[in-house]
Structures are given as C-alpha cells and as structure tokens.
Motif scaffolding. Structure first.
Motif, PDB file in Angstrom:
ATOM      1  N   LEU A  49      84.117  62.417  33.028  1.00 12.73           N
ATOM      2  CA  LEU A  49      82.983  62.225  33.937  1.00 12.73           C
ATOM      3  C   LEU A  49      81.993  61.190  33.435  1.00 12.73           C
ATOM      4  O   LEU A  49      81.549  60.315  34.178  1.00 12.73           O
ATOM      5  N   GLN A  67      88.660  68.773  40.314  1.00 10.66           N
ATOM      6  CA  GLN A  67      89.428  67.929  39.434  1.00 10.66           C
ATOM      7  C   GLN A  67      90.552  68.751  38.835  1.00 10.66           C
ATOM      8  O   GLN A  67      90.581  69.956  38.956  1.00 10.66           O
ATOM      9  N   ARG A  90      87.746  67.498  33.992  1.00  3.16           N
ATOM     10  CA  ARG A  90      87.549  67.029  35.355  1.00  3.16           C
ATOM     11  C   ARG A  90      86.854  68.096  36.186  1.00  3.16           C
ATOM     12  O   ARG A  90      86.040  67.798  37.039  1.00  3.16           O
ATOM     13  N   THR A 114      82.741  59.963  41.092  1.00  6.47           N
ATOM     14  CA  THR A 114      83.894  60.831  40.858  1.00  6.47           C
ATOM     15  C   THR A 114      85.088  60.349  41.665  1.00  6.47           C
ATOM     16  O   THR A 114      85.034  59.300  42.274  1.00  6.47           O
ATOM     17  N   HIS A 119      83.606  67.381  38.514  1.00  4.20           N
ATOM     18  CA  HIS A 119      83.677  67.309  39.987  1.00  4.20           C
ATOM     19  C   HIS A 119      83.376  68.665  40.553  1.00  4.20           C
ATOM     20  O   HIS A 119      83.658  69.574  40.017  1.00  4.20           O
TER      21      HIS A 119
END
Length: 349
Positions: free
Chosen positions: A90, A5, A10, A53, A14
C-alpha cells in the motif's frame, strides 16, 4: 470507499467496498491500469501522482469527477490517477517517491508511521467509520454486548473490518476471547447466508448493499460515537512530510480540487457514475450502474461530519485512535498522533 486485496498486506491496504463491482474487471484490465496510469489535468501543470489502490471502482468517483470536470486542470495540476498492482504494498510507491499522495485509512497511516513511513493525513474523506457488524434482520444481536459467545466472521485479523470488530467488542466491554471469531476471508455473503456464522464484519456502504441486492434482509450495527467519539479514522489523503514541505502549495490545490470532486459526486450521483464510466470497466451495464448508485447513496452520509463538512480532520479522534490501536496491539510502537495529521492543507472555510 475501499476494496479487497489478495494478501494480508493487500487486505490492510484495500477495503471491501468495491467488491461488488470487482467481478466485472478482468485481470488483464487490472494489469493495464496499474502499468498505464491515467493523467488528468493540464499538460503543463504541476504533476501529482495519487495512489488509488489496485482496482478501478466507483469508490474512486471523487477523483474521476475532479478529473473529468476539469478541477485539477483549473488548479494548474497534471494529476495521474495510479491504480496499484495487485501484489503491491500500500505505501510502497509513496515511500519510493513514485506517488505523491495515497488514498488510505487513517488507521493504516498510523500503522505505517509505526513502521517508520512518515505519512501524514491531510484530508479525511470518511467522516464516519464505514465498517459494521452485518446480521440478519431478525438476529438477537442488538448491541455490542450481545457479541458475547457469538460466532462472528471477519476476513482476517487485519484491516478496517478487524479494527472495527475490536472497537465493537471494546464498546460492549468484551475482548476477542469473549466471542467466537472466525477468519472467513472475503466470503461474508456466503458465510452469513449459509448460517456458518451469526454475523459478519463488512462495509455498510458496500457489503450491506450486496446483501440487499441478493434479497437477504440484514441490518448493520456500527460504532456508537457517544460521548467518547469514534476510536478510528476512516479513509483519506496522505502524503510524506518531505513532500508536504517541498510542495505544500501544489498539495493544497490537489486537496481542494479532490474535495470539489467529492462534493460533486455526493450531490450529483447519477452524473458521477456517468463520468466514472471512462475509468471503471463494465460500469455501463445496468446491473453495475444500479450497484454503483446504491453504493454512492449509502456512502454519502458517511462523508460529512455532523456539521455537514467534508474532509475535516478531528484531532481528538486521532488521539483516541492512537491509544486504542496501541492498547489492542495494532501498532509496533507508540506513535505521536499529532505528527500523523496536518489540518493546514484543507481549504479555508
């Protein structure tokens, strides 16, 4: 299977496992996927939205397979596979009720609970933590203790790659002060190939694969469970306790169907790639299919525990992880590990 991310939040949400395919996805496609989630299952079934995601990728093949093979429909479910927007938190959609289930790391769920998000792990997909230190094949770094004084690259002080680094250092009797840690962003291949660092933290089923595809001979040093066991829990399925209390039967069906998809993806990797083409832009290209095969091949051994089981939750690992993350300053407050998981949603053996 996880992937990169663009911000700290992020990056925590991820992982870099899908980065090798990310280049084939245009920004317009990402936006489209985030705004128009795909439904999978019967039109009249109980609706469940799962957050996967933000970038469609082979890492999510168990869910694509479950959809295309009709496992969700057979369970009486209408499942929406929702890929997040690139700037989305998330656990934001889970907290707001926009999603019923999230695909996230156990370590991330523990951090979320420390921030008052009542997420509960209900199935662990990665039975073995997929992060390791990637070094050149001829490197003198052979064990965690060898990290002392070494220049090590990591995307940043967040996410599984960083958690894995901290665990490796602890395994070697070291701390972050003992190694020369550099935050390199998601540039592991360039940093190691260019000799800017002596090793990089990455995913053994994606980053290491990318090195091999580029002709760089590397090896990965992963956590050694030993007698103590892994101190970290990998990616799995999580849901809010309120959702579990209200929709327990539906969630059990979803977990069972998703694990069927995982098992099929592991056992029929070629077909799993074919079934994923509908969801992953660019996957029909030979280069992309070759990469997907390599990623799935490397991922399969990480998905089963030592008994060959899928989805299992190990309470002892959760206890070790809670202690480890608190000691390392990764939790804002203490978290009761027993509240962070529930094994009753797994299929009965």
């Amino acid at each position: 299977m996880r992937f990169v991310q663009t911000t700290r939040r992020r990056a925590r949400g991820h992982r870099a496992l899908g980065a090798a395919l990310a280049s084939v996805v245009a920004l317009a496609t990402l936006t489209s996927c985030a705004e128009e989630p795909g439904a999978a299952g019967g039109k009249d079934g109980a609706s469940i939205t799962v957050g996967l995601t933000y970038t469609p990728n082979i890492q999510f093949s168990p869910f694509y397979v479950a959809a295309e093979k009709g496992y969700y429909k057979d369970a009486g479910l209408k499942v929406t596979l929702r890929h997040h927007g690139a700037a989305e938190d998330l656990f934001g959609a889970l907290s707001s009720g926009k999603e019923d289930v999230i695909y996230a790391g156990g370590d991330e769920m523990l951090q979320a609970r420390a921030q008052n998000v009542p997420v509960v792990d209900i199935a662990t997909f990665y039975q073995k933590y997929p992060v390791g230190l990637i070094v050149p094949e001829d490197s003198e770094i052979r064990k965690p203790a060898d990290l002392k004084g070494r220049k090590i690259g990591t995307p940043g002080p967040f996410g599984e790659t960083y958690f894995g680094l901290l665990a490796l250092l602890k395994e070697g009797g070291l701390s972050t002060k003992d190694a020369r840690i550099q935050n390199i962003g998601f540039t592991q291949q360039a940093a190691l190939t260019g000799n800017k660092v002596e090793g990089v933290m990455g995913y053994v089923n994606n980053d290491a694969v990318s090195f091999e595809e580029a002709g760089k001979e590397v090896r990965s040093m992963t956590l050694d469970p030993g007698r103590a066991g892994d101190p970290l829990v990998g990616v799995g399925l999580g849901a809010k306790k309120k959702t579990l209390d209200k929709r327990g039967a539906d969630i059990r069906k979803f977990v069972d169907a998703s694990l069927r998809g995982l098992r099929y993806a592991i056992d029929h990797q070629g077909e799993a790639i074919k079934l994923s083409e509908k969801y992953v832009p660019g996957l029909r290209g030979e280069k992309q299919r070759k990469n997907a095969r390599a990623v799935l091949r490397a991922s399969a051994p990480l998905m089963r525990n030592d008994q060959g089981e899928l989805g299992t939750i190990d309470p002892q690992t959760w206890t070790r992880m809670a202690d480890f993350m608190y000691e390392q300053g990764l939790l804002e407050k203490t978290v009761t590990p027993e509240d962070a998981y529930d094994t009753s949603y797994l299929p009965k053996s």
